[in-house]
Scaffold this motif. Structure first.
Motif, PDB file in Angstrom:
ATOM      1  N   SER A  40      41.771  24.038   1.761  1.00 36.99           N
ATOM      2  CA  SER A  40      41.636  22.765   1.039  1.00 36.99           C
ATOM      3  C   SER A  40      42.403  22.767  -0.283  1.00 36.99           C
ATOM      4  O   SER A  40      42.259  21.826  -1.070  1.00 36.99           O
ATOM      5  CB  SER A  40      40.171  22.373   0.831  1.00 36.99           C
ATOM      6  OG  SER A  40      39.320  23.436   0.702  1.00 36.99           O
ATOM      7  N   GLY A  41      43.186  23.796  -0.532  1.00 36.23           N
ATOM      8  CA  GLY A  41      44.062  23.778  -1.714  1.00 36.23           C
ATOM      9  C   GLY A  41      43.504  24.534  -2.901  1.00 36.23           C
ATOM     10  O   GLY A  41      44.133  24.604  -3.957  1.00 36.23           O
ATOM     11  N   GLY A  42      42.319  25.121  -2.753  1.00 41.47           N
ATOM     12  CA  GLY A  42      41.762  25.930  -3.828  1.00 41.47           C
ATOM     13  C   GLY A  42      42.118  27.399  -3.615  1.00 41.47           C
ATOM     14  O   GLY A  42      42.914  27.739  -2.730  1.00 41.47           O
ATOM     15  N   LYS A  56      40.880  28.019   0.751  1.00 43.56           N
ATOM     16  CA  LYS A  56      42.348  28.075   0.627  1.00 43.56           C
ATOM     17  C   LYS A  56      42.996  26.925   1.396  1.00 43.56           C
ATOM     18  O   LYS A  56      43.962  26.331   0.927  1.00 43.56           O
ATOM     19  CB  LYS A  56      42.869  29.434   1.104  1.00 43.56           C
ATOM     20  CG  LYS A  56      42.543  30.540   0.076  1.00 43.56           C
ATOM     21  CD  LYS A  56      43.168  31.870   0.426  1.00 43.56           C
ATOM     22  CE  LYS A  56      42.915  32.854  -0.723  1.00 43.56           C
ATOM     23  NZ  LYS A  56      43.235  34.238  -0.384  1.00 43.56           N
ATOM     24  N   GLN A  87      40.138  21.965  -5.708  1.00 44.28           N
ATOM     25  CA  GLN A  87      41.257  22.883  -5.957  1.00 44.28           C
ATOM     26  C   GLN A  87      41.020  23.800  -7.152  1.00 44.28           C
ATOM     27  O   GLN A  87      41.925  24.095  -7.935  1.00 44.28           O
ATOM     28  CB  GLN A  87      42.567  22.107  -6.085  1.00 44.28           C
ATOM     29  CG  GLN A  87      42.787  21.240  -4.848  1.00 44.28           C
ATOM     30  CD  GLN A  87      44.171  20.631  -4.757  1.00 44.28           C
ATOM     31  OE1 GLN A  87      44.910  20.601  -5.735  1.00 44.28           O
ATOM     32  NE2 GLN A  87      44.518  20.158  -3.597  1.00 44.28           N
ATOM     33  N   LYS A 145      40.846  20.974 -11.139  1.00 45.05           N
ATOM     34  CA  LYS A 145      41.940  21.672 -10.467  1.00 45.05           C
ATOM     35  C   LYS A 145      42.413  22.855 -11.332  1.00 45.05           C
ATOM     36  O   LYS A 145      42.700  22.682 -12.525  1.00 45.05           O
ATOM     37  CB  LYS A 145      43.106  20.695 -10.238  1.00 45.05           C
ATOM     38  CG  LYS A 145      44.225  21.294  -9.435  1.00 45.05           C
ATOM     39  CD  LYS A 145      45.290  20.254  -9.133  1.00 45.05           C
ATOM     40  CE  LYS A 145      46.434  20.927  -8.399  1.00 45.05           C
ATOM     41  NZ  LYS A 145      47.474  19.990  -8.018  1.00 45.05           N
ATOM     42  N   GLN A 150      37.473  22.087  -2.625  1.00 43.88           N
ATOM     43  CA  GLN A 150      38.106  20.781  -2.389  1.00 43.88           C
ATOM     44  C   GLN A 150      38.679  20.206  -3.683  1.00 43.88           C
ATOM     45  O   GLN A 150      39.639  19.446  -3.660  1.00 43.88           O
ATOM     46  CB  GLN A 150      37.094  19.803  -1.788  1.00 43.88           C
ATOM     47  CG  GLN A 150      36.752  20.116  -0.342  1.00 43.88           C
ATOM     48  CD  GLN A 150      35.449  19.451   0.106  1.00 43.88           C
ATOM     49  OE1 GLN A 150      34.933  18.543  -0.547  1.00 43.88           O
ATOM     50  NE2 GLN A 150      34.906  19.919   1.217  1.00 43.88           N
TER      51      GLN A 150
END
Ligand code: NAD
Length: 263
Positions: free
Chosen positions: A57-59, A55, A31, A6, A29
């Protein structure tokens, strides 16, 4: 999932399609900040879709066009990465090409194209990433996309097999050279994977059947199965692993002719 990925920044070359694309989405995924290198103007739309997906998926992600055979393009790829995300942690040299020609008819031009994309391009990616890691005291990771053809000879693909054989010793040599700096350099050797590079071959049922006979696990691999090995190799879970070729081939390199004692 690998929580330490992450917020890490990863460059993936040739990432608009196939294995590179699956790696980009998987790092999304996780991040991570993903830099999608792509080659052709025709791939712009694909990379825009990928950025949205990453984006979601949080990355985070950007796309940078460039030709891995050009030193200036690789330098620019690193520069754009640093100016966008402030650092670089993981370099995945994935871009590659192949074409089928009997070796006695192979032109120097075709030989040079494959060697300069698959081997020289990966060397440039290694060199620039390692130089950045050293300068900034980063214990980074490099992953080179090799192939089972770093082991298995492949008639009509002598340039491809030579490039992948080259990647094997390039990876091991760099791994040895930079181990004291805790920079890990590994490669992945996929078997037959369902990507555009194989689209023509696998659309012919006879050719597909021929390939399936070479795979003890009995199916063509999916790019996500290769991406799953890339995130592990890049993560802290592989902190003591360097100089490895991680083979992901459904058993293709296990001498399938000997299956069930029939060899
Ligand atoms: P692919 O054709 O989908 O991907 C290759 C990517 O490299 C493409 O997006 C292409 O645009 C890009 N590329 C080509 N030349 C480039 C250049 N000069 N600069 C930047 N990008 C360039 O095929 P793939 O199967 O996803 O291949 C990815 C890697 O995996 C390759 O190195 C290939 O040799 C390796 N590999 C694939 C398989 C397989 O069965 N699919 C098996 C073993 C190894």
């Amino acid at each position: 999932m690998y929580p330490d990925l992450k917020g890490k920044t990863v460059i993936i070359t040739g990432a608009a399609t196939g294995i590179g694309k699956a790696c980009a989405l998987r790092f999304g995924q996780e991040q991570a900040n993903v830099v999608i290198n792509f080659h052709s103007d025709k791939q712009v739309k694909e990379t825009e879709e990928m950025i949205k997906e990453i984006k979601n998926s949080g990355g985070n992600a950007i796309a940078v066009q460039g030709d891995v055979t050009k030193e200036g393009d690789i330098k620019q790829l690193i520069e754009k990465t640093i100016s966008e995300f402030g650092s670089l942690d993981i370099m995945i040299n994935n871009a590659g090409i192949e074409n089928e020609v009997p070796s006695h008819e192979l032109t120097l031009d075709d030989w040079n194209k494959v060697i300069s994309t698959n081997l020289t391009g990966q060397f440039l990616g290694c060199r620039e990433a390692i130089d950045y890691f050293l300068e900034h005291d980063i214990q980074g990771a490099v992953i080179n996309m090799s192939s089972v053809h770093e082991i298995i000879p492949w008639p009509h693909f002598v340039h491809y097999a030579a490039s992948k054989g080259g990647i094997k010793l390039m990876t091991q040599t760099l791994a040895l050279e930079y181990a004291p700096k805790r920079i890990r350099i590994n490669s992945i050797a996929p078997g037959a994977i369902n990507t555009p590079i194989n689209a023509e071959k696998f659309s012919d049922p006879k050719q597909k059947e021929g390939v399936l006979k070479l795979i003890p696990m009995g199916y063509i691999g999916e790019p996500e199965e290769i991406a799953a090995t890339a995130v592990w190799l890049a993560s802290n879970q592989a902190s003591y692993v360097t100089g490895l070729t991680l083979i992901a081939d459904g058993g293709m390199t296990l001498y399938p002719g000997f299956q069930a004692g029939k060899g």
